[in-house]
Design a protein around this motif. Structure first.
Motif, PDB file in Angstrom:
ATOM      1  N   ARG A 172      44.465  17.080  33.479  1.00 16.99           N
ATOM      2  CA  ARG A 172      43.174  16.807  34.093  1.00 16.99           C
ATOM      3  C   ARG A 172      43.173  17.007  35.594  1.00 16.99           C
ATOM      4  O   ARG A 172      42.235  17.544  36.140  1.00 16.99           O
ATOM      5  N   ARG A 216      27.674   8.065  43.230  1.00 16.05           N
ATOM      6  CA  ARG A 216      28.971   8.656  42.880  1.00 16.05           C
ATOM      7  C   ARG A 216      29.292   9.886  43.715  1.00 16.05           C
ATOM      8  O   ARG A 216      30.311  10.530  43.529  1.00 16.05           O
ATOM      9  N   THR A 235      31.892  14.737  43.344  1.00 17.98           N
ATOM     10  CA  THR A 235      31.288  13.711  42.496  1.00 17.98           C
ATOM     11  C   THR A 235      32.416  12.922  41.857  1.00 17.98           C
ATOM     12  O   THR A 235      33.296  13.501  41.212  1.00 17.98           O
ATOM     13  N   THR A 279      34.142  10.786  39.120  1.00 14.69           N
ATOM     14  CA  THR A 279      33.965  10.618  37.673  1.00 14.69           C
ATOM     15  C   THR A 279      33.713   9.150  37.350  1.00 14.69           C
ATOM     16  O   THR A 279      33.966   8.271  38.180  1.00 14.69           O
ATOM     17  N   ASP A 280      33.231   8.886  36.139  1.00 16.20           N
ATOM     18  CA  ASP A 280      32.982   7.504  35.724  1.00 16.20           C
ATOM     19  C   ASP A 280      34.247   6.656  35.768  1.00 16.20           C
ATOM     20  O   ASP A 280      34.189   5.464  36.042  1.00 16.20           O
ATOM     21  N   ASP A 281      35.403   7.271  35.493  1.00 20.02           N
ATOM     22  CA  ASP A 281      36.662   6.522  35.462  1.00 20.02           C
ATOM     23  C   ASP A 281      37.543   6.804  36.689  1.00 20.02           C
ATOM     24  O   ASP A 281      38.754   6.702  36.626  1.00 20.02           O
ATOM     25  N   VAL A 282      36.913   7.123  37.822  1.00 17.24           N
ATOM     26  CA  VAL A 282      37.653   7.409  39.049  1.00 17.24           C
ATOM     27  C   VAL A 282      38.561   6.225  39.419  1.00 17.24           C
ATOM     28  O   VAL A 282      38.184   5.066  39.248  1.00 17.24           O
ATOM     29  N   THR A 318      41.164  16.043  42.277  1.00 14.32           N
ATOM     30  CA  THR A 318      40.038  16.499  41.462  1.00 14.32           C
ATOM     31  C   THR A 318      40.506  17.056  40.120  1.00 14.32           C
ATOM     32  O   THR A 318      41.692  17.282  39.906  1.00 14.32           O
ATOM     33  N   MET A 319      39.550  17.305  39.258  1.00  9.18           N
ATOM     34  CA  MET A 319      39.816  17.888  37.947  1.00  9.18           C
ATOM     35  C   MET A 319      40.400  19.286  38.120  1.00  9.18           C
ATOM     36  O   MET A 319      40.038  20.000  39.051  1.00  9.18           O
ATOM     37  N   LEU A 354      34.826  17.521  40.887  1.00  4.85           N
ATOM     38  CA  LEU A 354      34.877  16.231  40.199  1.00  4.85           C
ATOM     39  C   LEU A 354      36.125  15.456  40.614  1.00  4.85           C
ATOM     40  O   LEU A 354      37.243  15.834  40.281  1.00  4.85           O
ATOM     41  N   THR A 363      38.767  12.562  40.432  1.00  4.43           N
ATOM     42  CA  THR A 363      39.309  11.611  39.473  1.00  4.43           C
ATOM     43  C   THR A 363      40.081  10.496  40.166  1.00  4.43           C
ATOM     44  O   THR A 363      40.326   9.455  39.572  1.00  4.43           O
TER      45      THR A 363
END
Length: 105
Positions: A22, A37, A52, A54-57, A81-82, A88, A90
């Motif tokens: 990831r 975010r 941005t 992520t929801d689970d950063v 990032t991803m 994105l 992380t």
């Protein structure tokens, strides 16, 4: 540090960054702003980029787990990032009191 040992250390760090396939890209700079975010950061070269979270950063402040709301303009950050999308984020590591970032896990 010997060249062989240095290569080994770099390889270990690269493996850590590709954990679960990831995370791959790492960027350092300072926070310009955060809205929701969306994180705007300025690189050492002065270029502003938007990421941005992520929801689970995963967010750390001086090596300790914290919340995205704890991040403030001007703080030094390292953003991971991803692999397939460098927009994105992380992981966000922020420095306030410490002089250097902790080693990546």
């Amino acid at each position: 540090m010997s060249t062989e040992k240095k290569k080994s250390t770099q390889t270990a760090e690269n493996l850590a960054l590709s954990m679960n396939g990831r995370e791959a890209h790492v960027f350092e700079g300072r926070i310009v702003s955060i809205v929701g975010r969306t994180l705007v950061m300025k690189s050492r070269e002065g270029q502003e980029t938007e990421r941005t979270m992520t929801d689970d950063v995963k967010v750390t402040c001086d090596g300790t787990a914290c919340q995205a709301g704890d991040l403030k303009s001007g703080k030094r950050i390292r953003v991971t990032t991803m692999k397939n999308d460098s927009r994105l984020a992380t992981k966000v590591d922020a420095l306030d009191r410490l002089a250097v970032f902790a080693r990546s896990e």
